[in-house]
Design a protein around this motif. Structure first.
Motif, PDB file in Angstrom:
ATOM      1  N   LEU A  25      42.624   7.056  23.355  1.00  0.00           N
ATOM      2  CA  LEU A  25      41.740   7.108  24.527  1.00  0.00           C
ATOM      3  C   LEU A  25      42.541   7.270  25.821  1.00  0.00           C
ATOM      4  CD1 LEU A  25      39.194   4.320  23.540  1.00  0.00           C
ATOM      5  CD2 LEU A  25      38.696   6.754  23.779  1.00  0.00           C
ATOM      6  N   VAL A  26      43.612   6.494  25.957  1.00  0.00           N
ATOM      7  CA  VAL A  26      44.412   6.579  27.197  1.00  0.00           C
ATOM      8  C   VAL A  26      45.108   7.943  27.287  1.00  0.00           C
ATOM      9  CG1 VAL A  26      46.304   5.556  28.532  1.00  0.00           C
ATOM     10  CG2 VAL A  26      44.664   4.075  27.364  1.00  0.00           C
ATOM     11  N   SER A  27      45.586   8.460  26.159  1.00  0.00           N
ATOM     12  CA  SER A  27      46.192   9.803  26.156  1.00  0.00           C
ATOM     13  C   SER A  27      45.173  10.830  26.612  1.00  0.00           C
ATOM     14  CB  SER A  27      46.620  10.224  24.741  1.00  0.00           C
ATOM     15  OG  SER A  27      47.587   9.390  24.258  1.00  0.00           O
ATOM     16  N   ALA A  28      43.979  10.755  26.028  1.00  0.00           N
ATOM     17  CA  ALA A  28      42.942  11.748  26.326  1.00  0.00           C
ATOM     18  C   ALA A  28      42.560  11.702  27.807  1.00  0.00           C
ATOM     19  CB  ALA A  28      41.710  11.493  25.453  1.00  0.00           C
ATOM     20  N   LEU A  29      42.372  10.503  28.352  1.00  0.00           N
ATOM     21  CA  LEU A  29      41.934  10.406  29.748  1.00  0.00           C
ATOM     22  C   LEU A  29      43.058  10.770  30.719  1.00  0.00           C
ATOM     23  CD1 LEU A  29      39.540   7.335  29.787  1.00  0.00           C
ATOM     24  CD2 LEU A  29      39.033   9.759  29.442  1.00  0.00           C
ATOM     25  N   THR A  30      44.293  10.478  30.346  1.00  0.00           N
ATOM     26  CA  THR A  30      45.422  10.845  31.214  1.00  0.00           C
ATOM     27  C   THR A  30      45.545  12.373  31.256  1.00  0.00           C
ATOM     28  OG1 THR A  30      46.493   8.773  30.597  1.00  0.00           O
ATOM     29  CG2 THR A  30      47.872  10.424  31.680  1.00  0.00           C
ATOM     30  N   ASP A  58      31.951   4.977  15.091  1.00  0.00           N
ATOM     31  CA  ASP A  58      32.093   4.941  13.642  1.00  0.00           C
ATOM     32  C   ASP A  58      30.790   5.530  13.111  1.00  0.00           C
ATOM     33  OD1 ASP A  58      31.727   4.137  10.940  1.00  0.00           O
ATOM     34  OD2 ASP A  58      33.211   2.554  11.187  1.00  0.00           O
ATOM     35  N   THR A  59      30.857   6.753  12.590  1.00  0.00           N
ATOM     36  CA  THR A  59      29.630   7.465  12.235  1.00  0.00           C
ATOM     37  C   THR A  59      28.971   6.898  10.968  1.00  0.00           C
ATOM     38  OG1 THR A  59      30.988   9.144  11.180  1.00  0.00           O
ATOM     39  CG2 THR A  59      30.180   9.644  13.388  1.00  0.00           C
ATOM     40  N   ASN A  60      29.736   6.202  10.141  1.00  0.00           N
ATOM     41  CA  ASN A  60      29.129   5.576   8.962  1.00  0.00           C
ATOM     42  C   ASN A  60      28.272   4.388   9.365  1.00  0.00           C
ATOM     43  OD1 ASN A  60      30.385   7.335   7.096  1.00  0.00           O
ATOM     44  ND2 ASN A  60      32.284   6.152   7.326  1.00  0.00           N
ATOM     45  N   LEU A  61      28.765   3.633  10.349  1.00  0.00           N
ATOM     46  CA  LEU A  61      28.026   2.448  10.807  1.00  0.00           C
ATOM     47  C   LEU A  61      27.053   2.779  11.935  1.00  0.00           C
ATOM     48  CD1 LEU A  61      31.011  -0.111  11.037  1.00  0.00           C
ATOM     49  CD2 LEU A  61      29.333   0.106   9.187  1.00  0.00           C
ATOM     50  N   GLY A  62      27.242   3.935  12.586  1.00  0.00           N
ATOM     51  CA  GLY A  62      26.433   4.280  13.756  1.00  0.00           C
ATOM     52  C   GLY A  62      26.708   3.310  14.897  1.00  0.00           C
ATOM     53  N   GLN A  63      27.980   2.879  15.016  1.00  0.00           N
ATOM     54  CA  GLN A  63      28.351   1.897  16.044  1.00  0.00           C
ATOM     55  C   GLN A  63      29.519   2.398  16.882  1.00  0.00           C
ATOM     56  OE1 GLN A  63      27.047  -1.538  16.632  1.00  0.00           O
ATOM     57  NE2 GLN A  63      25.422  -0.369  15.665  1.00  0.00           N
ATOM     58  N   ILE A  64      29.491   2.055  18.176  1.00  0.00           N
ATOM     59  CA  ILE A  64      30.621   2.347  19.059  1.00  0.00           C
ATOM     60  C   ILE A  64      31.714   1.327  18.757  1.00  0.00           C
ATOM     61  CG2 ILE A  64      31.390   2.518  21.468  1.00  0.00           C
ATOM     62  CD1 ILE A  64      29.283   4.658  20.477  1.00  0.00           C
ATOM     63  N   VAL A  65      32.938   1.818  18.590  1.00  0.00           N
ATOM     64  CA  VAL A  65      34.039   0.901  18.263  1.00  0.00           C
ATOM     65  C   VAL A  65      35.127   0.880  19.341  1.00  0.00           C
ATOM     66  CG1 VAL A  65      33.682   0.918  15.756  1.00  0.00           C
ATOM     67  CG2 VAL A  65      35.154   2.667  16.802  1.00  0.00           C
ATOM     68  N   ALA A  66      35.066   1.829  20.281  1.00  0.00           N
ATOM     69  CA  ALA A  66      36.054   1.836  21.367  1.00  0.00           C
ATOM     70  C   ALA A  66      35.513   2.651  22.534  1.00  0.00           C
ATOM     71  CB  ALA A  66      37.374   2.432  20.884  1.00  0.00           C
ATOM     72  N   THR A  67      36.000   2.323  23.721  1.00  0.00           N
ATOM     73  CA  THR A  67      35.582   3.076  24.906  1.00  0.00           C
ATOM     74  C   THR A  67      36.660   3.021  25.981  1.00  0.00           C
ATOM     75  OG1 THR A  67      33.859   3.314  26.610  1.00  0.00           O
ATOM     76  CG2 THR A  67      34.369   1.084  25.929  1.00  0.00           C
ATOM     77  N   ALA A  68      36.634   4.000  26.865  1.00  0.00           N
ATOM     78  CA  ALA A  68      37.501   4.002  28.050  1.00  0.00           C
ATOM     79  C   ALA A  68      36.855   4.940  29.074  1.00  0.00           C
ATOM     80  CB  ALA A  68      38.909   4.481  27.705  1.00  0.00           C
TER      81      ALA A  68
END
Ligand code: 16G
Length: 190
Positions: A143-148, A97-107
């Motif tokens: 994320l799952v689509s992208a990694l698959t 989240d670029t407004n918060l500068g925080q990671i909000v998801a990962t895979a």
């Protein structure tokens, strides 16, 4: 941020970002409504490879929503990051989240090298987590689509994952199915 050893927690990506941008999104087996994609994951969000600076953007806070992370120091993190980068087989992606500068998801996609199947590679999807503050934005699906798709692009002969029974229906959407084999484990710690 510099570590005592002089190392910088910088923005260098874990893997080549163009690998994500060049995915054949049209061959996706799932649809998105509204239509988000790797290059356009939603308002104020970016999807990209992990970098060391993500240590200070709550990367571990997100992971801790999946399982125990332990108290990892910046030194331990950077050492593991360097190892993963050197092998070239770790594709940890994050949504920021670029407004918060925080990671909000990962895979993570890991490619495992084999002698079988003509010296093929097997893909493994691991640590799929979306922060509870960011649910309902299709980020897990993204994320799952992208990694698959990435595993296909990297010529893996198959891709596998382990998940809780409640998540089986979610993964079936991408073409994953229960195998005849049983997942077994022997745990040495929690
Ligand atoms: C889930 C994760 C797996 C992770 C494990 C951690 C997915 C698809 N699966 O099975 O990657 O390693 O949880 O659980 O995200 P543990 O701490 O009990 O090993």
């Amino acid at each position: 941020m510099y570590l005592p050893c002089g190392m910088l927690l910088d923005e260098t990506p874990l893997f080549e970002p163009s690998l994500l941008q060049e995915l054949d999104w049209s061959s996706n087996t799932v649809s998105f409504s509204p239509p988000i994609s790797v290059s356009n994951p939603g308002e104020g969000l970016v999807l990209r490879p992990l970098c060391m600076a993500d240590f200070n953007r709550g990367f571990f806070k997100v992971l801790s929503q999946l399982t125990q992370t332990g108290d990892v120091t910046p030194e331990q993190f950077s050492k593991k990051f360097e190892h993963m980068k050197k092998t070239g087989d770790y594709y940890v992606v994050v949504v920021e989240d670029t407004n918060l500068g925080q990671i909000v998801a990962t895979a993570t996609l890991i490619t495992e090298h084999k002698f079988i199947h003509s010296c093929a590679k097997r893909g493994r999807v691991e640590e799929v987590v979306v922060s509870d503050v960011c649910r309902g934005k299709q980020l897990g699906k993204l994320l799952v689509s992208a990694l698959t798709l990435l595993s296909k692009k990297l010529n893996c002969y198959k891709i596998t994952l382990e998940c809780a029974p409640k998540n089986v229906a979610f993964y079936q959407k991408f073409g994953y199915g229960a195998s005849d084999e049983t997942y077994m484990q022997c745990r040495f710690s929690d």
